[in-house]
Motif scaffolding. Structure first.
Motif, PDB file in Angstrom:
ATOM      1  N   ARG A  39     -58.364  18.242  30.584  1.00 35.87           N
ATOM      2  CA  ARG A  39     -57.843  16.593  30.892  1.00 35.87           C
ATOM      3  C   ARG A  39     -56.595  16.078  31.196  1.00 35.87           C
ATOM      4  O   ARG A  39     -55.486  17.466  31.075  1.00 35.87           O
ATOM      5  N   GLU A  40     -56.209  15.372  31.577  1.00 40.48           N
ATOM      6  CA  GLU A  40     -54.492  15.438  32.366  1.00 40.48           C
ATOM      7  C   GLU A  40     -54.157  14.227  32.225  1.00 40.48           C
ATOM      8  O   GLU A  40     -54.597  12.902  31.913  1.00 40.48           O
ATOM      9  N   GLY A  41     -53.152  14.254  31.567  1.00 41.90           N
ATOM     10  CA  GLY A  41     -52.092  12.899  31.207  1.00 41.90           C
ATOM     11  C   GLY A  41     -50.477  13.233  32.167  1.00 41.90           C
ATOM     12  O   GLY A  41     -50.483  14.176  32.501  1.00 41.90           O
ATOM     13  N   GLU A  42     -49.684  11.739  31.740  1.00 37.19           N
ATOM     14  CA  GLU A  42     -48.365  11.611  32.651  1.00 37.19           C
ATOM     15  C   GLU A  42     -47.759  12.226  31.736  1.00 37.19           C
ATOM     16  O   GLU A  42     -46.104  12.999  32.028  1.00 37.19           O
ATOM     17  N   PHE A  43     -47.495  12.133  29.934  1.00 35.33           N
ATOM     18  CA  PHE A  43     -46.786  12.956  29.168  1.00 35.33           C
ATOM     19  C   PHE A  43     -47.733  13.658  28.663  1.00 35.33           C
ATOM     20  O   PHE A  43     -48.371  14.017  28.042  1.00 35.33           O
ATOM     21  N   ALA A  44     -46.900  15.415  28.416  1.00 35.40           N
ATOM     22  CA  ALA A  44     -48.009  15.945  27.937  1.00 35.40           C
ATOM     23  C   ALA A  44     -48.053  15.819  26.220  1.00 35.40           C
ATOM     24  O   ALA A  44     -49.104  15.939  25.566  1.00 35.40           O
ATOM     25  N   GLU A  45     -46.549  14.627  25.799  1.00 31.50           N
ATOM     26  CA  GLU A  45     -47.289  14.986  24.369  1.00 31.50           C
ATOM     27  C   GLU A  45     -47.749  13.813  23.831  1.00 31.50           C
ATOM     28  O   GLU A  45     -48.843  13.800  23.505  1.00 31.50           O
ATOM     29  N   ASP A  46     -48.549  13.248  24.911  1.00 37.73           N
ATOM     30  CA  ASP A  46     -49.124  11.505  24.591  1.00 37.73           C
ATOM     31  C   ASP A  46     -50.388  12.170  24.863  1.00 37.73           C
ATOM     32  O   ASP A  46     -51.358  12.475  23.758  1.00 37.73           O
TER      33      ASP A  46
END
Length: 219
Positions: free
Chosen positions: A121-128
C-alpha cells in the motif's frame, strides 16, 4: 495480511515483549530540571553531540517496540535503516513469523508499506498509512531525529527540553508529542552517546522503544 490480522498478530507478542523489558516501568518521582550554568553546560554538550551525529547520515538501529492507543496495543521487533532522508523500517512479530516493511523519505510526502494481504500500500503520509493499515500511531517522519535524541529543525516555537542531573537530555516536547529519554548508551570511540530506552506520548498514543544495537556508518 489484513490490518485486523496484523494487529492480532502483534498483540500476541505483548507478553513476550514485557518479559524482554518493554513493560511500563514504575513511575519515578519527578526530578527538577537543570537551570542556570548547569543547563547552559548541558545544552552546549547537546550541540556537540548533534554535530557529531550530523557527520553520520547513514545509520541504523535494531530493538523492540510497543505501541498502545488507549487500552489497545501491540509489540514486536523493529529494525530501522536511515540513508540521508530516506528510511526503511522493518517490523516483525516473532510468534507468527510475520514481517512488514515501511519505506519512505522524510522530505517527500510518500511512503510504501509492504507485507500486507493484497499487496503493498502507498500513501501520501507515512504516519497515516501505517495507522490505517495496522492501527499503530507512530511519529514516523520525526523518528530519525527523536530516536537519536535530537529535536526536529522546525521554524516557529522551539521545542521544550529538560535535562537530567547527569547533563543528558531527559525529555523534549514537539509537534504535540512528549519524548522521554529514560536510558542512554554511553559514548564509545567516535560514536557519541545515544538513547537506549525511549517513551513517546501524544494524547492516548504511547510508543515505547528499547534499542538493542546502534550502527553509525563511518564517514
Amino acid at each position: 495480511m489484513s490490518g485486523h490480522l496484523f494487529r492480532r498478530a502483534l498483540w500476541a507478542v505483548v507478553a513476550l515483549c514485557a518479559l524482554a523489558g518493554c513493560a511500563t516501568r514504575p513511575v519515578a518521582p519527578a526530578l527538577p530540571d537543570l537551570t542556570g550554568a548547569a543547563r547552559a553546560q548541558a545544552e552546549a554538550a547537546q550541540r556537540v553531540r548533534e554535530q557529531a551525529l550530523a557527520g553520520h547520515p547513514q545509520w541504523s538501529f535494531s530493538g523492540r517496540i510497543a505501541v498502545s492507543v488507549g487500552s489497545k496495543g501491540g509489540s514486536g521487533r523493529i529494525d530501522w535503516t536511515q540513508d540521508g532522508t530516506g528510511y526503511e523500517a522493518a517490523l516483525s512479530a516473532p510468534v507468527t513469523r510475520q514481517s512488514w516493511r515501511l519505506i519512505g523519505d522524510t522530505h517527500h510526502e510518500a511512503a510504501r508499506l509492504e507485507g500486507l494481504e493484497g499487496g503493498p500500500r502507498e500513501g501520501e503520509f507515512a504516519e497515516d498509512l501505517l495507522e490505517e493499515a495496522t492501527g499503530w500511531r507512530i511519529p514516523v517522519n520525526q523518528m530519525p531525529d527523536w530516536v537519536r535524541g535530537i529535536a526536529m529543525p522546525l521554524s516557529g516555537a522551539p521545542p521544550q527540553t529538560a535535562y537530567g542531573a547527569d547533563g543528558r537530555l531527559r525529555s523534549l516536547e514537539q509537534l504535540g508529542w512528549k519524548v522521554e529519554y529514560q536510558e542512554w548508551i554511553p559514548a564509545a570511540g567516535a560514536r557519541p552517546e545515544l538513547p537506549r530506552r525511549i517513551v513517546a506520548r501524544s494524547g492516548q498514543a504511547t510508543v515505547r522503544l528499547i534499542i538493542d544495537e546502534w550502527d553509525l556508518a563511518a564517514q
